[in-house]
Scaffold this motif. Structure first.
Motif, PDB file in Angstrom:
ATOM      1  N   ALA A 149       6.235   1.244  11.864  1.00  0.00           N
ATOM      2  CA  ALA A 149       5.447   0.601  12.915  1.00  0.00           C
ATOM      3  C   ALA A 149       4.905  -0.731  12.419  1.00  0.00           C
ATOM      4  CB  ALA A 149       4.296   1.506  13.333  1.00  0.00           C
ATOM      5  N   VAL A 150       5.038  -1.778  13.240  1.00  0.00           N
ATOM      6  CA  VAL A 150       4.535  -3.115  12.908  1.00  0.00           C
ATOM      7  C   VAL A 150       3.582  -3.551  14.012  1.00  0.00           C
ATOM      8  CG1 VAL A 150       5.126  -5.507  12.402  1.00  0.00           C
ATOM      9  CG2 VAL A 150       6.732  -3.687  11.797  1.00  0.00           C
ATOM     10  N   HIS A 151       2.373  -3.957  13.637  1.00  0.00           N
ATOM     11  CA  HIS A 151       1.431  -4.461  14.637  1.00  0.00           C
ATOM     12  C   HIS A 151       0.469  -5.429  13.966  1.00  0.00           C
ATOM     13  CE1 HIS A 151      -1.570  -1.682  12.934  1.00  0.00           C
ATOM     14  NE2 HIS A 151      -0.631  -0.756  12.982  1.00  0.00           N
ATOM     15  N   ASP A 152      -0.277  -6.150  14.761  1.00  0.00           N
ATOM     16  CA  ASP A 152      -1.267  -7.091  14.230  1.00  0.00           C
ATOM     17  C   ASP A 152      -2.366  -6.316  13.509  1.00  0.00           C
ATOM     18  OD1 ASP A 152      -0.113  -9.508  15.164  1.00  0.00           O
ATOM     19  OD2 ASP A 152      -0.834  -9.069  17.169  1.00  0.00           O
ATOM     20  N   LEU A 153      -2.776  -6.843  12.382  1.00  0.00           N
ATOM     21  CA  LEU A 153      -3.863  -6.216  11.622  1.00  0.00           C
ATOM     22  C   LEU A 153      -5.144  -6.300  12.414  1.00  0.00           C
ATOM     23  CD1 LEU A 153      -4.893  -4.983   8.923  1.00  0.00           C
ATOM     24  CD2 LEU A 153      -5.251  -7.322   8.108  1.00  0.00           C
ATOM     25  N   ARG A 157       0.854  -1.181   0.000  1.00  0.00           N
ATOM     26  CA  ARG A 157       0.000   0.000   0.000  1.00  0.00           C
ATOM     27  C   ARG A 157       0.894   1.237   0.000  1.00  0.00           C
ATOM     28  NH1 ARG A 157      -4.157  -0.382   4.750  1.00  0.00           N
ATOM     29  NH2 ARG A 157      -5.593   0.489   3.220  1.00  0.00           N
ATOM     30  N   PRO A 158       0.346   2.424  -0.308  1.00  0.00           N
ATOM     31  CA  PRO A 158       1.187   3.624  -0.361  1.00  0.00           C
ATOM     32  C   PRO A 158       1.941   3.912   0.931  1.00  0.00           C
ATOM     33  CG  PRO A 158      -0.928   4.046  -1.411  1.00  0.00           C
ATOM     34  CD  PRO A 158      -1.033   2.700  -0.771  1.00  0.00           C
ATOM     35  N   ASP A 159       1.374   3.540   2.089  1.00  0.00           N
ATOM     36  CA  ASP A 159       2.030   3.835   3.365  1.00  0.00           C
ATOM     37  C   ASP A 159       2.644   2.602   4.017  1.00  0.00           C
ATOM     38  OD1 ASP A 159      -0.304   2.553   4.007  1.00  0.00           O
ATOM     39  OD2 ASP A 159      -0.904   3.939   5.601  1.00  0.00           O
ATOM     40  N   GLY A 160       2.710   1.473   3.286  1.00  0.00           N
ATOM     41  CA  GLY A 160       3.286   0.269   3.874  1.00  0.00           C
ATOM     42  C   GLY A 160       2.719  -0.990   3.258  1.00  0.00           C
ATOM     43  N   CYS A 161       2.276  -1.919   4.113  1.00  0.00           N
ATOM     44  CA  CYS A 161       1.734  -3.170   3.600  1.00  0.00           C
ATOM     45  C   CYS A 161       0.940  -3.879   4.686  1.00  0.00           C
ATOM     46  CB  CYS A 161       2.853  -4.085   3.089  1.00  0.00           C
ATOM     47  SG  CYS A 161       3.937  -4.732   4.392  1.00  0.00           S
ATOM     48  N   VAL A 162       0.173  -4.876   4.267  1.00  0.00           N
ATOM     49  CA  VAL A 162      -0.424  -5.848   5.186  1.00  0.00           C
ATOM     50  C   VAL A 162       0.044  -7.213   4.707  1.00  0.00           C
ATOM     51  CG1 VAL A 162      -2.427  -4.448   5.811  1.00  0.00           C
ATOM     52  CG2 VAL A 162      -2.561  -5.963   3.820  1.00  0.00           C
ATOM     53  N   ALA A 163       0.126  -8.169   5.611  1.00  0.00           N
ATOM     54  CA  ALA A 163       0.700  -9.455   5.226  1.00  0.00           C
ATOM     55  C   ALA A 163       0.145 -10.589   6.068  1.00  0.00           C
ATOM     56  CB  ALA A 163       2.223  -9.412   5.362  1.00  0.00           C
ATOM     57  N   LEU A 169      -0.343  -9.145   9.772  1.00  0.00           N
ATOM     58  CA  LEU A 169       0.399  -7.974  10.217  1.00  0.00           C
ATOM     59  C   LEU A 169       0.086  -6.755   9.359  1.00  0.00           C
ATOM     60  CD1 LEU A 169       3.927  -9.573  10.804  1.00  0.00           C
ATOM     61  CD2 LEU A 169       2.184  -9.078  12.530  1.00  0.00           C
ATOM     62  N   GLU A 170       0.153  -5.601   9.972  1.00  0.00           N
ATOM     63  CA  GLU A 170       0.072  -4.329   9.253  1.00  0.00           C
ATOM     64  C   GLU A 170       1.350  -3.559   9.539  1.00  0.00           C
ATOM     65  OE1 GLU A 170      -3.017  -0.664   8.390  1.00  0.00           O
ATOM     66  OE2 GLU A 170      -3.178  -1.751  10.293  1.00  0.00           O
ATOM     67  N   VAL A 171       2.000  -3.080   8.493  1.00  0.00           N
ATOM     68  CA  VAL A 171       3.265  -2.369   8.624  1.00  0.00           C
ATOM     69  C   VAL A 171       3.104  -1.009   7.960  1.00  0.00           C
ATOM     70  CG1 VAL A 171       5.759  -2.475   8.233  1.00  0.00           C
ATOM     71  CG2 VAL A 171       4.443  -4.593   8.454  1.00  0.00           C
ATOM     72  N   ARG A 172       3.405   0.060   8.703  1.00  0.00           N
ATOM     73  CA  ARG A 172       3.162   1.397   8.171  1.00  0.00           C
ATOM     74  C   ARG A 172       4.290   2.346   8.527  1.00  0.00           C
ATOM     75  NH1 ARG A 172      -2.711   3.537   9.690  1.00  0.00           N
ATOM     76  NH2 ARG A 172      -2.073   5.043   8.102  1.00  0.00           N
ATOM     77  N   THR A 173       4.448   3.367   7.684  1.00  0.00           N
ATOM     78  CA  THR A 173       5.342   4.472   7.983  1.00  0.00           C
ATOM     79  C   THR A 173       4.737   5.728   7.383  1.00  0.00           C
ATOM     80  OG1 THR A 173       7.646   5.214   7.905  1.00  0.00           O
ATOM     81  CG2 THR A 173       6.750   4.279   5.883  1.00  0.00           C
ATOM     82  N   GLU A 174       5.136   6.869   7.892  1.00  0.00           N
ATOM     83  CA  GLU A 174       4.641   8.126   7.339  1.00  0.00           C
ATOM     84  C   GLU A 174       5.267   8.341   5.962  1.00  0.00           C
ATOM     85  OE1 GLU A 174       2.368  10.375   8.285  1.00  0.00           O
ATOM     86  OE2 GLU A 174       1.845   8.980   9.892  1.00  0.00           O
ATOM     87  N   PRO A 175       4.449   8.514   4.915  1.00  0.00           N
ATOM     88  CA  PRO A 175       5.015   8.737   3.580  1.00  0.00           C
ATOM     89  C   PRO A 175       5.865  10.003   3.550  1.00  0.00           C
ATOM     90  CG  PRO A 175       2.655   8.228   3.444  1.00  0.00           C
ATOM     91  CD  PRO A 175       2.980   8.464   4.900  1.00  0.00           C
ATOM     92  N   LEU A 176       6.963   9.939   2.818  1.00  0.00           N
ATOM     93  CA  LEU A 176       7.837  11.098   2.650  1.00  0.00           C
ATOM     94  C   LEU A 176       7.364  11.921   1.454  1.00  0.00           C
ATOM     95  CD1 LEU A 176      11.236   9.213   3.054  1.00  0.00           C
ATOM     96  CD2 LEU A 176       9.977  10.472   4.819  1.00  0.00           C
ATOM     97  N   ASP A 177       7.711  13.204   1.441  1.00  0.00           N
ATOM     98  CA  ASP A 177       7.410  14.045   0.288  1.00  0.00           C
ATOM     99  C   ASP A 177       8.222  13.504  -0.893  1.00  0.00           C
ATOM    100  OD1 ASP A 177       6.446  16.063  -1.275  1.00  0.00           O
ATOM    101  OD2 ASP A 177       7.891  17.551  -0.587  1.00  0.00           O
ATOM    102  N   PRO A 178       7.578  12.910  -1.903  1.00  0.00           N
ATOM    103  CA  PRO A 178       8.335  12.148  -2.899  1.00  0.00           C
ATOM    104  C   PRO A 178       8.971  13.007  -3.987  1.00  0.00           C
ATOM    105  CG  PRO A 178       6.003  12.017  -3.416  1.00  0.00           C
ATOM    106  CD  PRO A 178       6.123  12.811  -2.138  1.00  0.00           C
ATOM    107  N   VAL A 179      10.160  12.576  -4.413  1.00  0.00           N
ATOM    108  CA  VAL A 179      10.754  13.072  -5.650  1.00  0.00           C
ATOM    109  C   VAL A 179      10.136  12.309  -6.815  1.00  0.00           C
ATOM    110  CG1 VAL A 179      12.892  13.245  -6.982  1.00  0.00           C
ATOM    111  CG2 VAL A 179      12.902  13.709  -4.518  1.00  0.00           C
ATOM    112  N   SER A 180      10.014  10.995  -6.639  1.00  0.00           N
ATOM    113  CA  SER A 180       9.375  10.130  -7.616  1.00  0.00           C
ATOM    114  C   SER A 180       8.987   8.831  -6.926  1.00  0.00           C
ATOM    115  CB  SER A 180      10.320   9.828  -8.788  1.00  0.00           C
ATOM    116  OG  SER A 180       9.788   8.798  -9.611  1.00  0.00           O
TER     117      SER A 180
END
Length: 318
Positions: A308-312, A222-228, A239-250
């Protein structure tokens, strides 16, 4: 080693065009041209992360020679099959003012049955020294939708962990053949299971369906991480894994960088949660660069602390 397969390689040209509008003349303010195709992008990122990788696939004509020459200049090890057709050229237009990107991908050259069989034999040879194999990207015309499935069955029988990142019928066939891990993005996963994902219960159902179809484990990016869905039997976790999206160059190739990070950690036999977190950090860091498959190893380590990693969270009835 880690083996990456790119059956529809390309020269990928990325240009930055401020205020891009269809039907108008523009001047690019920045451009970069690199060998591409999902497996090649993964191999490039693995090389930058310091993992032993070799890229294989099809390459043909002057464009194919250019792909191999540039990969050698990048110190990416290769063992490609030469085909009669001309390797494709893709174009991505990034608008830095809006953040939008437009991709124009050629279909790619057709391959003959003889070229396919030569490639299958090459993979059998390379598999003798491989711990993990990444099958990624589209199949060229003439390859047949079952080619990934053939490779999955053979590689798994040889004890190689197979990570599959594709779409459509080729992905479904490889999934049913028992790929060790599948890593579709959210849109691709929705198409595979025939359902849109609105919340955690939908995502949980999607992961369950991917494993029911044949995958050992499943990751939906997903744009901010993944689920697995990781582990097997009673040990399986969502599991759900997320991070704050960075201001992208590309964002071109960020999914390939995620895949490279995930595989790099799995190659070292790290726990599943760590593999996913490292992949998410690589995917996020790659958005700071112009050109697919480019990551800064030191910056990845810095970003890892923000993942951040936590149970979905799934309703009890699901």
């Amino acid at each position: 080693m880690i083996l990456t397969v790119t059956l529809n390689a390309a020269i990928d040209r990325t240009v930055a065009v401020p205020n891009f509008r269809l039907g108008h003349r523009h001047r690019a303010v920045e451009s970069r041209t690199v060998p591409g195709g999902k497996g090649i992008n993964v191999a490039r990122a693995l090389s930058l992360l310091g993992r032993p990788a070799i890229a294989t696939g099809f390459a043909g004509g002057p464009t194919g020679r250019r792909v191999l020459e540039q990969l050698r200049e990048e110190s990416v090890l290769t063992d490609f099959i030469t085909i009669a057709g001309e390797t494709r050229i893709n174009l991505a237009v990034i608008d830095p003012t809006s953040g939008e990107q437009t991709e124009i991908n050629e279909r790619g050259p057709a391959v003959s049955p003889e070229e396919v069989e030569t490639f299958v034999k090459r993979v059998e040879y390379l598999a003798t020294g491989a711990k993990i194999c990444v099958l990624a990207g589209t199949l060229p015309p003439g390859a047949g939708d079952d080619l990934y499935a053939r490779l999955v069955k053979d590689l798994c029988a040889r004890g190689v962990t197979v990570v599959l990142d594709a779409e459509g019928e080729a992905m479904l066939a490889g999934l049913r053949a028992g790929a060790s891990v599948v890593t579709p993005n959210e849109r691709e996963a929705e198409e595979l299971v025939g359902q849109e994902f609105a919340d955690g219960s939908d995502l949980a159902h999607g992961l369950s369906e991917l494993t029911r179809l044949g995958a050992g484990e499943a990751v939906i990016t997903r744009p901010d991480g993944c689920v697995a869905a990781v582990g097997a039997g009673g040990e399986r976790r969502l599991l759900e894994v997320r991070t704050e999206p960075l201001d992208p160059v590309s964002t071109v190739g960020s999914g390939d960088a995620f895949l490279a990070g995930y595989v790099a950690a799995r190659y070292e036999d790290r726990p599943a949660a760590e593999c996913l977190a490292y992949g998410v950090a690589c995917g996020a860091e790659s958005t700071q660069h112009f050109g697919a498959g480019t990551v800064d190893r030191n910056q990845v380590e810095r970003l890892l602390g923000e993942v951040a990693v936590h149970d979905l969270e799934v309703p009890a009835e699901v």
